[in-house]
Structures are given as C-alpha cells and as structure tokens.
Scaffold this active site. Structure first.
Site, PDB file in Angstrom:
ATOM      1  N   HIS A 125       0.844  -1.201   0.000  1.00 13.38           N
ATOM      2  CA  HIS A 125       0.000   0.000   0.000  1.00 13.38           C
ATOM      3  C   HIS A 125       0.882   1.256   0.000  1.00 13.38           C
ATOM      4  O   HIS A 125       0.622   2.209  -0.723  1.00 13.38           O
ATOM      5  CB  HIS A 125      -0.894   0.036   1.252  1.00 13.38           C
ATOM      6  CG  HIS A 125      -1.875  -1.090   1.349  1.00 13.38           C
ATOM      7  ND1 HIS A 125      -1.990  -1.873   2.459  1.00 13.38           N
ATOM      8  CD2 HIS A 125      -2.802  -1.559   0.463  1.00 13.38           C
ATOM      9  CE1 HIS A 125      -2.946  -2.777   2.274  1.00 13.38           C
ATOM     10  NE2 HIS A 125      -3.451  -2.614   1.073  1.00 13.38           N
ATOM     11  N   LYS A 172     -15.683  -7.244   6.526  1.00 11.00           N
ATOM     12  CA  LYS A 172     -14.551  -8.012   7.062  1.00 11.00           C
ATOM     13  C   LYS A 172     -14.507  -7.887   8.575  1.00 11.00           C
ATOM     14  O   LYS A 172     -14.840  -6.835   9.121  1.00 11.00           O
ATOM     15  CB  LYS A 172     -13.228  -7.452   6.501  1.00 11.00           C
ATOM     16  CG  LYS A 172     -13.027  -7.694   5.019  1.00 11.00           C
ATOM     17  CD  LYS A 172     -11.673  -7.175   4.551  1.00 11.00           C
ATOM     18  CE  LYS A 172     -11.463  -7.461   3.067  1.00 11.00           C
ATOM     19  NZ  LYS A 172     -10.189  -6.924   2.556  1.00 11.00           N
ATOM     20  N   ARG A 214      -1.776  -5.366  -8.717  1.00 11.32           N
ATOM     21  CA  ARG A 214      -0.673  -6.301  -8.460  1.00 11.32           C
ATOM     22  C   ARG A 214      -0.590  -7.387  -9.513  1.00 11.32           C
ATOM     23  O   ARG A 214       0.483  -7.896  -9.788  1.00 11.32           O
ATOM     24  CB  ARG A 214      -0.856  -6.943  -7.075  1.00 11.32           C
ATOM     25  CG  ARG A 214      -0.660  -5.972  -5.929  1.00 11.32           C
ATOM     26  CD  ARG A 214      -1.145  -6.554  -4.635  1.00 11.32           C
ATOM     27  NE  ARG A 214      -2.568  -6.879  -4.722  1.00 11.32           N
ATOM     28  CZ  ARG A 214      -3.237  -7.549  -3.813  1.00 11.32           C
ATOM     29  NH1 ARG A 214      -2.618  -7.973  -2.736  1.00 11.32           N
ATOM     30  NH2 ARG A 214      -4.524  -7.789  -3.961  1.00 11.32           N
ATOM     31  N   SER A 216      -2.700  -7.949   3.016  1.00 11.37           N
ATOM     32  CA  SER A 216      -2.923  -7.766   4.459  1.00 11.37           C
ATOM     33  C   SER A 216      -3.269  -9.089   5.133  1.00 11.37           C
ATOM     34  O   SER A 216      -2.829  -9.362   6.250  1.00 11.37           O
ATOM     35  CB  SER A 216      -4.044  -6.754   4.685  1.00 11.37           C
ATOM     36  OG  SER A 216      -3.685  -5.527   4.122  1.00 11.37           O
TER      37      SER A 216
END
Ligand code: COA
Length: 168
Positions: free
Chosen positions: A24, A48, A97, A135
């Site tokens: 990030h 989440k 990514r 993460s």
C-alpha cells in the site's frame, strides 16, 4: 512550476488497511509525488472482521506516511465516490498487483464511473518487490510467529506485535 490552489488535484486511495502494508505504501508514496494531495480513505469494512479497529487503522496509516506532508488518513463509510466528492477530490488511485486484481478493478472503476462520471480512476502497477504482499497474509504470518518486518513499516510492526500479544 507550482500549480495554483484552484487547479490542485486531490487523489483518494481507499482500502481496509488491516493493516497497511509496504505494498500500500508503495502506491501511496508514488501517488503523493503525482498529485497535490492524497487522502488514504480507511474503510469501516462491514464486510470483514478486522484485527485492528477503525481508529487504529487510521492512526497506523497516518503514522506510516508521517514523512509525506501531502498525505492524510481519514475514515470512511458508504460509497467511495461520495467520499471523493465530499473531499473535493478528482481521482481514485488503485494499485494493480496482478491480472487477478485487474478483472475486479476494471469492474469497480466502471461502476464508480457510472456513479460519478467526473471522477477518474488511476491504476498504479505495484512495484515488483512488493507485489506478493496482502494484508491477510501479513496477519496470518504474524499470528503464526513469522517475521513480517520486511512487509510492513515499523509503526505497523509494533502495533501488530502488541495487538497479537494482547490477544494471546
Ligand atoms: N499492496 C498490497 N496489498 C494490496 C494492494 C497493494 N498495492 N492493493 C490491494 N491490496 C490488498 C488489500 O490489502 C486487500 O487484502 P486483504 O483482502 O488481504 O485485506 C486486497 O488486496 C483487496 O484490496 P481492496 O480491493 O482494496 O479491498 P479492501 O477490502 O481493502 O477495500 C474498498 C475495498 C473498501 C476500497 C471498496 O470495497 C470500496 O470502495 N467500498 C466502498 C463501497 C462502494 O463504493 N462500493 C461500490 C464500489 S463500485
């Protein structure tokens, strides 16, 4: 040549950041060189169950980017385009990514454009050195006692250690 305040471009970089990783940071630091102002929009993330509270995630994002004066971390709930409008920003920045990210990101940028045609999404191809970071994996490795010092910045590393110690 410096741009006038009127034409200053503000970009929003959104995510759950549970926790903020060097991946990030790579995107945020590059965006901070490109735009006049960058807001890290930290999602409440109803979808989440997070390790860190919203306040902790905002504070950690701010601490990790403390050396970038044009970067600010703020909490957000609701639609990202409404947050962008409310802060008079013009751009959403997303990190790409892999091709897996691409499919999802294309759909999200298309939907955001439908909702707010005046807001553009800019994609930054994540630097190779941090492309493997997520993460979820950082949390998993830290929980299992692995070394995550090369994946997150020092404030995040310290917070991970104390948060996990408190839970055990
Ligand atoms: N480096 C490292 N990791 C990265 C990364 C990068 N450059 N870019 C993304 N990731 C990781 C994230 O950490 C996350 O990992 P995790 O699932 O292990 O936590 C994963 O890739 C997905 O990231 P992201 O797509 O940013 O998901 P998110 O859940 O963190 O955030 C929101 C998604 C909140 C930004 C998005 O759902 C949103 O804007 N919601 C608001 C509601 C809305 O407007 N909905 C309509 C959208 S069209």
């Amino acid at each position: 040549m410096s741009r006038s305040a009127q034409s200053a471009v503000c970009a929003v970089y959104s995510g759950t950041f549970d926790p903020l990783t060097l991946g990030h940071e790579d995107a945020i630091r590059r965006a901070a060189r490109m735009f006049d102002r960058v807001i890290i929009a930290v999602a409440v993330a109803h979808h989440k169950k997070t390790l860190f509270s919203l306040d902790q995630r905002v504070a950690l994002a701010q601490a990790a980017l403390a050396d970038c004066p044009n970067v600010q971390a703020l909490p957000f709930d609701g639609l990202i385009v409404e947050f962008v409008r409310a802060h008079h920003a013009q751009v959403i920045v997303r990190g790409l990514r892999s091709v897996t990210d691409y499919d999802y990101e294309t759909q999200m940028s298309g939907m955001n454009r439908h909702l707010a045609p005046e807001v553009d999404t800019v994609f930054l191809h994540t630097s190779a050195a941090v492309q493997h970071i997520s993460s979820t994996l950082v949390r998993e490795i830290a929980k299992l006692g692995g070394d995550v010092s090369g994946l997150v910045s020092p404030p995040v590393l310290n917070a991970l250690r104390s948060q996990l110690a408190a839970q055990n």
